[in-house]
Each structure stands twice: as structure tokens, then as C-alpha cells.
Design an enzyme around this catalytic site. Structure first.
Site, PDB file in Angstrom:
ATOM      1  N   SER A  39       0.819  -1.231  -0.023  1.00 24.55           N
ATOM      2  CA  SER A  39       0.001   0.110  -0.008  1.00 24.55           C
ATOM      3  C   SER A  39       0.866   1.226  -0.059  1.00 24.55           C
ATOM      4  O   SER A  39       2.196   1.025   0.059  1.00 24.55           O
ATOM      5  CB  SER A  39      -0.813   0.009   0.996  1.00 24.55           C
ATOM      6  OG  SER A  39      -0.152   0.260   2.480  1.00 24.55           O
ATOM      7  N   HIS A  94       3.356  -5.121   2.690  1.00 26.46           N
ATOM      8  CA  HIS A  94       3.117  -5.624   4.011  1.00 26.46           C
ATOM      9  C   HIS A  94       3.428  -7.075   4.151  1.00 26.46           C
ATOM     10  O   HIS A  94       3.775  -7.486   5.465  1.00 26.46           O
ATOM     11  CB  HIS A  94       1.592  -5.532   4.062  1.00 26.46           C
ATOM     12  CG  HIS A  94       1.057  -4.148   4.021  1.00 26.46           C
ATOM     13  ND1 HIS A  94       0.568  -3.746   5.444  1.00 26.46           N
ATOM     14  CD2 HIS A  94       0.604  -3.401   3.184  1.00 26.46           C
ATOM     15  CE1 HIS A  94       0.070  -2.236   5.097  1.00 26.46           C
ATOM     16  NE2 HIS A  94       0.050  -2.123   3.918  1.00 26.46           N
ATOM     17  N   TYR A 139      16.391  -9.789   2.592  1.00 29.50           N
ATOM     18  CA  TYR A 139      15.937  -8.809   1.900  1.00 29.50           C
ATOM     19  C   TYR A 139      17.138  -7.775   1.412  1.00 29.50           C
ATOM     20  O   TYR A 139      17.183  -7.086   0.346  1.00 29.50           O
ATOM     21  CB  TYR A 139      15.075  -7.663   2.717  1.00 29.50           C
ATOM     22  CG  TYR A 139      13.695  -8.119   2.799  1.00 29.50           C
ATOM     23  CD1 TYR A 139      12.882  -8.368   2.025  1.00 29.50           C
ATOM     24  CD2 TYR A 139      13.361  -8.767   3.924  1.00 29.50           C
ATOM     25  CE1 TYR A 139      11.678  -8.936   1.732  1.00 29.50           C
ATOM     26  CE2 TYR A 139      12.108  -9.516   3.943  1.00 29.50           C
ATOM     27  CZ  TYR A 139      11.210  -9.719   2.783  1.00 29.50           C
ATOM     28  OH  TYR A 139       9.964 -10.143   2.825  1.00 29.50           O
ATOM     29  N   LEU A 195       5.230 -10.556   1.937  1.00 33.15           N
ATOM     30  CA  LEU A 195       5.739 -11.470   0.937  1.00 33.15           C
ATOM     31  C   LEU A 195       5.765 -12.956   1.477  1.00 33.15           C
ATOM     32  O   LEU A 195       6.254 -13.067   2.453  1.00 33.15           O
ATOM     33  CB  LEU A 195       7.266 -11.340   0.446  1.00 33.15           C
ATOM     34  CG  LEU A 195       7.850 -12.429  -0.301  1.00 33.15           C
ATOM     35  CD1 LEU A 195       7.183 -12.542  -1.613  1.00 33.15           C
ATOM     36  CD2 LEU A 195       9.302 -11.873  -0.289  1.00 33.15           C
ATOM     37  N   LEU A 232      -3.367   1.387   7.087  1.00 29.69           N
ATOM     38  CA  LEU A 232      -3.813   2.546   6.228  1.00 29.69           C
ATOM     39  C   LEU A 232      -3.238   2.508   4.814  1.00 29.69           C
ATOM     40  O   LEU A 232      -2.230   2.183   4.656  1.00 29.69           O
ATOM     41  CB  LEU A 232      -3.539   3.880   6.906  1.00 29.69           C
ATOM     42  CG  LEU A 232      -4.081   4.187   8.217  1.00 29.69           C
ATOM     43  CD1 LEU A 232      -3.577   5.664   8.633  1.00 29.69           C
ATOM     44  CD2 LEU A 232      -5.576   4.172   8.188  1.00 29.69           C
TER      45      LEU A 232
END
Length: 205
Positions: free
Chosen positions: A95, A120, A166, A122, A109
Site C-alpha cells: 500500500s 506488508h 532482503y 511476501l 492505512l
């Protein structure tokens, strides 16, 4: 025209040629591998994969079913699913966020005028783990973000043991995240999203 239809690297990837029946007629088959944005109709499949992936590790899910539906209704263009023969095998849900760092509010949000994409979750289906699918999907997602005019960077938060994964995807650690979930603490990570004008001119975005 939808955003996806303009992105060559998100068009369905056919890894298997259509088969012919003995009578010479082509038999319709699902593409062996396909990448597309998710829809609210995918929410249950998404949640089943997420629940299995996270509850066994942390005891909770980043997004519950109603939150998955919430984001897939508000900003489906910030999600990406990997389907094999019609079956969801991995996904990302994001988002937009409008601050430099994530806060507790970022968990629920979507800020339409934001320039940061908050990733948010994976997750990869258990049958398809240890095959590099998470890295491949993240690479495709980051390439996709380059074609979104508003996206300038991607943010996520993860536990310590996921930081090396990451980092290999190109993210840099920003330090401890102010967001907490129960007793869990997180590291916040960032990936710049560059090349907007170049990508739009040269890839049909």
C-alpha cells in the site's frame, strides 16, 4: 488501459506450449506461469498461504483476512501474485505510505498520495519454498514499481533473521522500526525506486 497491460514483464509468461488433442484441435490450457495483480477474489487463497507461512514462525499473520480484502479493494495495483497453472504459489501485498518511516498506522492505512510503497507481506506456498521464488517475485515487483509514477521507494519491516534475505534483494536497513506487534520487534528496510522517466519512455509504461 490498465497499468498491467502496459508492462511487458508482468504479462503472462507461457512456459509450456498449448497441447493438441489427437483430432488436431488445440486444447485450452492454463499458462504454466503467470504474474498478475491480485483481486479481492484471491483473498482467501492469499490468507491460506500467509497463515501457514507466518503462524508457525511468529504466531500471527501480518495481515488478517479482512485486512487482505481491505488492501485488495483499495489498491490492488500494489499487489502481485505468482500463479502456476492457475494456482497461487506466492504473492506480495503493498500500500502507499506518506511519511519517511513506518508507524503503527501504516499497518492498516493506504495513503493514496504517498510516495513510499509499504510492502506488508511476501509469502510463498510451502510446496514451492527453497526454489528462489521469493527473490524472483520481489525482483519483478520492484521492476513493476518503477513504472508507477508516484512510487519513489519501497519500505518494509522484518525480523532480524530475514534481514539478509532482503539485503540480497537490494534493501538497506534503516534501523529499528517503531512498529511493534505484541512482543515482536522489527528492522525497517528501504529500497529506492529509480528510473521513472527512463522506464516510461523505453518500456511502454
Amino acid at each position: 488501459m490498465s497499468t498491467l497491460s502496459a508492462l511487458p514483464f508482468l504479462k503472462p509468461v507461457h512456459l509450456r506450449s498449448p497441447q493438441s488433442s489427437p483430432g488436431g484441435q488445440r486444447r485450452h490450457t492454463l499458462p504454466a506461469s503467470e504474474f498478475r495483480c491480485l483481486s479481492p477474489e484471491d483473498a482467501v487463497s492469499v490468507f491460506e498461504i500467509e497463515r501457514e507461512a507466518f503462524i508457525s514462525v511468529s504466531g500471527d499473520c501480518p495481515l488478517h483476512l479482512d485486512e487482505i480484502r481491505h488492501f485488495l479493494n483499495l489498491c490492488p495495483e500494489l499487489s502481485l501474485g505468482w500463479f502456476e497453472e492457475g494456482r497461487l504459489v506466492a504473492f506480495i501485498i503493498g500500500s502507499l505510505w506518506d511519511q519517511d518511516r513506518l508507524s503503527q498506522a501504516a499497518l492498516t492505512l493506504h495513503k493514496p498520495r504517498g510516495t513510499a510503497v509499504h510492502i506488508h507481506v511476501l509469502a510463498v506456498h510451502r510446496t514451492f519454498r527453497q526454489q528462489g521464488k521469493g527473490s524472483i517475485l520481489m525482483w519483478r515487483y520492484l521492476q513493476y514499481l518503477r513504472c508507477l509514477p508516484s512510487a519513489r521507494r519501497a519500505l518494509l519491516m522484518c525480523e532480524d533473521f530475514l534481514v539478509p534475505f532482503y539485503q540480497k534483494c537490494g534493501f538497506e536497513a534503516l534501523g529499528p522500526c517503531e512498529v511493534t506487534v505484541g512482543e515482536l520487534a522489527f528492522i525497517e528496510m528501504e529500497h529506492p525506486v529509480r528510473g521513472h522517466a527512463f522506464m516510461r519512455r523505453n518500456s511502454g509504461c
